[in-house]
Design an enzyme around this catalytic site. Structure first.
Site: not given
Length: 147
Positions: A56, A58, A86, A89
């Protein structure tokens, strides 16, 4: 003198990262990490390219910022991300002790708020910065994917 380095200024840069993800066929999420008005990490989703569910935006930014700073803690740093993180993260952000998270669009299904994930108690959260632009990009991506 007016400070040009606002949350909107940096979120626009995160949106540019999200556009790059969009162009690569990735879910269009962009992120950057800033300390003292200096961008020290920038990224976008790479889950398809890397065939890695943890890639992801992040997570990529956390790793890059930690490498830049030479340590695992992101105290004094701000994450700008186009979509609410999410729970995976958010967990990584908790452990990084990041000082501030600014996000655009809310993720009503998978966001850390919906999932009840805790952030570090010293982390400040700012929601909804350029949310409409971030949400529109996400909607456009999924409309095109369903054609």
């Amino acid at each position: 003198m007016i400070n040009p380095f606002t949350d909107e200024y940096f979120m626009k840069k995160a949106l540019q990262e999200a556009e790059m993800a969009f162009e690569k066929g990735e879910i269009p999420v962009g992120a950057l990490i800033v300390i003292d008005n200096k961008v020290i990490a920038r990224s976008h989703n790479l889950t398809e390219l890397l065939n890695d569910v943890t890639a992801h935006a992040e997570m990529q930014s956390i790793t890059a910022a930690a490498n830049y700073l030479g340590g695992k803690y992101l105290i004094g740093c701000t994450l700008y991300v186009t979509l609410e993180p999410c729970q995976m993260c958010a967990g990584a952000l908790y452990w990084s002790q990041i000082s501030k998270i600014v996000f655009g669009a809310t993720d009503e299904n998978r966001g850390f708020t919906k999932m009840g994930t805790q952030l570090h108690p010293k982390t400040t959260v700012v929601r909804g910065v350029l949310a409409e632009e971030a949400s529109d990009l996400m909607k456009r991506f999924f409309i095109e994917r369903r054609k």
